[in-house]
Motif scaffolding. Structure first.
Motif, PDB file in Angstrom:
ATOM      1  N   PHE A 182      -1.754   6.955  -8.857  1.00  0.00           N
ATOM      2  CA  PHE A 182      -0.252   6.685  -9.288  1.00  0.00           C
ATOM      3  C   PHE A 182      -0.491   5.365  -9.900  1.00  0.00           C
ATOM      4  O   PHE A 182      -1.218   5.568 -11.137  1.00  0.00           O
ATOM      5  CB  PHE A 182       0.225   5.921  -8.157  1.00  0.00           C
ATOM      6  N   GLU A 211       0.998   1.391 -11.238  1.00  0.00           N
ATOM      7  CA  GLU A 211       1.476  -0.127 -10.477  1.00  0.00           C
ATOM      8  C   GLU A 211       2.633  -0.083 -11.812  1.00  0.00           C
ATOM      9  O   GLU A 211       1.569  -0.552 -12.507  1.00  0.00           O
ATOM     10  CB  GLU A 211       0.725  -0.319  -9.757  1.00  0.00           C
ATOM     11  N   ALA A 245      -0.335  -5.473  -0.682  1.00  0.00           N
ATOM     12  CA  ALA A 245      -1.265  -4.751  -1.034  1.00  0.00           C
ATOM     13  C   ALA A 245      -1.338  -3.031   0.177  1.00  0.00           C
ATOM     14  O   ALA A 245      -1.840  -2.124  -0.241  1.00  0.00           O
ATOM     15  CB  ALA A 245      -3.373  -4.982  -1.103  1.00  0.00           C
ATOM     16  N   ALA A 267      -7.616   0.745  -8.938  1.00  0.00           N
ATOM     17  CA  ALA A 267      -8.171   0.156  -7.881  1.00  0.00           C
ATOM     18  C   ALA A 267      -9.281   1.026  -7.538  1.00  0.00           C
ATOM     19  O   ALA A 267      -8.610   2.902  -7.608  1.00  0.00           O
ATOM     20  CB  ALA A 267      -7.215  -0.228  -6.600  1.00  0.00           C
ATOM     21  N   HIS A 291      -4.985  -4.531 -13.865  1.00  0.00           N
ATOM     22  CA  HIS A 291      -6.100  -3.835 -13.299  1.00  0.00           C
ATOM     23  C   HIS A 291      -6.300  -2.112 -11.944  1.00  0.00           C
ATOM     24  O   HIS A 291      -5.295  -1.933 -12.432  1.00  0.00           O
ATOM     25  CB  HIS A 291      -6.132  -4.969 -11.585  1.00  0.00           C
ATOM     26  N   ASN A 307      -7.526   4.956  -8.710  1.00  0.00           N
ATOM     27  CA  ASN A 307      -6.649   5.330  -8.169  1.00  0.00           C
ATOM     28  C   ASN A 307      -4.926   4.922  -8.349  1.00  0.00           C
ATOM     29  O   ASN A 307      -4.105   6.131  -8.562  1.00  0.00           O
ATOM     30  CB  ASN A 307      -5.995   5.645  -6.583  1.00  0.00           C
ATOM     31  N   ILE A 337       1.556  -1.263  -1.313  1.00  0.00           N
ATOM     32  CA  ILE A 337       1.201  -0.196  -2.136  1.00  0.00           C
ATOM     33  C   ILE A 337       0.628   0.990  -1.148  1.00  0.00           C
ATOM     34  O   ILE A 337       0.880   1.959  -2.474  1.00  0.00           O
ATOM     35  CB  ILE A 337       0.413  -1.213  -3.131  1.00  0.00           C
ATOM     36  N   GLN A 356       5.099  -6.370  -7.079  1.00  0.00           N
ATOM     37  CA  GLN A 356       3.968  -5.420  -7.493  1.00  0.00           C
ATOM     38  C   GLN A 356       5.007  -4.398  -7.419  1.00  0.00           C
ATOM     39  O   GLN A 356       6.027  -4.211  -6.333  1.00  0.00           O
ATOM     40  CB  GLN A 356       2.915  -5.254  -6.819  1.00  0.00           C
ATOM     41  N   ARG A 377     -11.796   2.939  -3.978  1.00  0.00           N
ATOM     42  CA  ARG A 377     -11.563   2.987  -2.305  1.00  0.00           C
ATOM     43  C   ARG A 377     -13.252   3.788  -2.133  1.00  0.00           C
ATOM     44  O   ARG A 377     -13.333   4.508  -2.709  1.00  0.00           O
ATOM     45  CB  ARG A 377     -11.195   4.233  -1.442  1.00  0.00           C
TER      46      ARG A 377
HETATM   47  C1  OOG Z   1      -5.297  -0.597  -3.369  1.00  0.00           C
HETATM   48  C2  OOG Z   1      -4.230  -1.103  -3.249  1.00  0.00           C
HETATM   49  C3  OOG Z   1      -3.629  -2.822  -3.242  1.00  0.00           C
HETATM   50  C4  OOG Z   1      -2.981  -3.541  -5.460  1.00  0.00           C
HETATM   51  O1  OOG Z   1      -2.434  -4.268  -6.349  1.00  0.00           O
HETATM   52  O2  OOG Z   1      -2.425  -4.710  -4.257  1.00  0.00           O
HETATM   53  C5  OOG Z   1      -3.811  -2.779  -4.839  1.00  0.00           C
HETATM   54  C6  OOG Z   1      -4.959   1.128  -3.576  1.00  0.00           C
HETATM   55  O3  OOG Z   1      -4.372   2.116  -2.987  1.00  0.00           O
HETATM   56  O4  OOG Z   1      -6.637   1.572  -3.369  1.00  0.00           O
HETATM   57  O5  OOG Z   1      -4.225  -2.494  -5.875  1.00  0.00           O
END
Ligand code: OOG
Ligand code: NI
Length: 468
Positions: free
Chosen positions: A291, A293, A408, A70, A68, A223, A411, A264, A72
């Motif tokens: 970053f 993850e 989330a 992410a 995945h 991001n 994070i 995570q 915003r």
């Molecule tokens: C999204 C953070 C949430 C996750 O894996 O729970 C997320 C963000 O920082 O925009 O990606």
């Protein structure tokens, strides 16, 4: 007639283009992938059971691809168009996540594929948040932010044409699909020039770092991206050894024999150079947002399982005195392990107690020996537990493909730095979110329930065919 490219194939192309772009933009992310590959290779070489399970569920082949990313967004209109863009790739909004109670002024959904077969072609999902401008308490700043957002165009004109073409014709041919991928990618690109002044950036930043991250940029830069690991604790330790700074704790449940939901962790966001606008040219500054993850996924829990999970997670957090920090990280991980001791850690127990979702699969070797002793009328869903006990039907965990709101928020927070707002007192508002989205989000549990039911139907019908 159709020489349309399958949506899952467009998604796979897109996720690999995005990965390439992000590795170029954030070289530390490449180092993280290298670490994850090393850890995964080691697990596959030493743990036969894990390897066999990945083969049985068709996941081995997709282990290496990102799971995945992410973004915003700033405006409802952007979210609505994003929904149309993702649907070209067979990605639909699943779930509603409200992050305001945890001090992040957004609400979110995850765009993803929803059937098992399509997920195996490409599991790529995008956690997509919409800024809640109404939570900016300073009216003047709120209006300025809105005015800036209404001036940006985050989609290229060509991608908008291709989305409309897809909606009209029902698909895209190879050439158009490739063009779609490269045009769509533009929306997620990093911009090191900001359309706002450094002073406005700083005002926004003081309200909330996240508001600056959305409003001060031309587009919703990706991001983070997130590969899947088979041993997240090894990655957490390995990061420090390779000079990558990890966040304080691994989010989610503790380490277990039978992994549940999602664990995570991430490396801390990097400080990057940005040029802000000013009357006579540009002004130098920095921004911290991007970053890398890592995730480790386990079996999807039912509503009953989720309730137990939430309860045990809360016990650990309360005992630690709230959300974990750098200072109490070790104590928190200890409290977490303790509070989960009563969560069954055995697949059959998770199934029997209705805590998790499973695929039903015929065990052909056992069926060949034992099926003859059953009447064809015994091969029914009412009788499924007898078939499981006899070993004719086996259970394989259905992997959780969604997110966890508390994780989330963890994070988000660890990548926004300290000193964020404690929490926003606001109404969680799925209806407003869906209104912005232009559609309802799909219910998470309904999807797993359907996958489980479908597997039961096809398992029984296979067994009936085998029965003579
Ligand atoms: C999204 C953070 C949430 C996750 O894996 O729970 C997320 C963000 O920082 O925009 O990606
Ligand atoms: Ni993430």
């Amino acid at each position: 007639m159709s020489n349309f490219v399958a949506a899952a194939d467009i998604r796979r192309l897109f996720s690999s283009a995005m990965s390439k772009m992000y590795q170029q933009e954030v070289p530390l992310y490449s180092d993280l992938i290298q670490l994850v590959n090393d850890v995964n290779a080691n697990v596959l070489a030493t743990d036969e059971a894990v390897k066999a399970q990945l083969i049985a569920t068709g996941e081995l082949a997709r282990l290496d691809i990102e799971r995945h990313g992410a973004i915003r967004l700033g405006l409802p209109e952007e979210l609505a168009t994003m929904r149309r863009l993702f649907s070209v790739m067979g990605m639909y909004p699943v779930g509603y996540y409200d992050l305001a109670p945890a001090g992040v002024p957004v609400h979110s959904t995850a765009f993803r594929a929803i059937d098992a077969e399509s997920l195996n072609v490409s599991p790529f999902r995008v956690f997509t948040s919409l800024l809640r401008l109404e939570l900016i308490d300073n009216q003047e700043l709120r209006e300025k932010a809105e005015a800036v957002l209404y001036q940006r165009h985050i989609f290229t004109p060509r991608v908008l044409e291709l989305i409309a073409q897809f909606e009209r014709d029902g698909g895209l041919n190879q050439q158009d699909a490739e063009e779609f991928v490269s045009e769509a990618l533009e929306t997620f690109r990093w911009h090191d020039r900001s359309p706002v002044s450094k002073a406005l950036y700083e005002d926004l930043h003081r309200q909330h770092r996240l508001i600056a991250d959305v409003v001060a940029f031309q587009g919703p830069h990706i991001n983070h991206l997130t590969p899947r690991t088979l041993d997240i604790d090894a990655v957490q330790v390995g990061m420090s050894q390779r000079g990558i700074t990890p966040k304080a704790v691994v989010e989610g449940p503790p380490r277990r024999k039978c992994p549940i939901f999602l664990r995570q962790t991430s490396f801390k966001a990097l400080e990057e150079a940005v040029k802000f606008s000013c009357e006579n040219g540009e002004e130098e500054g920095t921004h911290t947002a991007r970053f890398g993850e890592i995730e480790q996924r386990g079996v999807a829990l039912t509503a009953k399982g989720r309730e137990m999970y939430d309860r045990m997670l809360n016990v650990a957090r309360e005992k630690t005195g709230g959300a974990p920090t750098e200072a109490n990280a070790a104590q928190y991980m200890k409290n977490l392990a303790e509070s989960f001791v009563d969560f069954p850690d055995d697949y059959r127990a998770l199934y029997d107690e209705g805590l998790a979702y499973f695929y039903y699969q015929p065990n052909l070797a056992v069926a060949a020996q034992k099926l003859a002793s059953f009447s064809i009328n015994d091969i029914t869903s009412d009788n499924i537990n007898t078939l499981i006990d006899a070993g004719i039907v086996k259970l394989e965990p259905i992997v959780y493909e969604d997110f966890l709101p508390v994780s989330a928020a963890g994070i988000f927070q660890s990548n926004l730095g300290e000193g964020g707002q404690g929490h926003y007192d606001s109404q969680s508002n799925q209806a407003i979110f869906e209104n912005s989205l232009g559609a309802k989000v799909l219910e998470i549990n309904e999807i797993y329930q359907k996958i489980q039911n479908d597997s039961l139907v096809s398992c029984l019908s296979e067994l009936r065919k085998l029965h003579h």
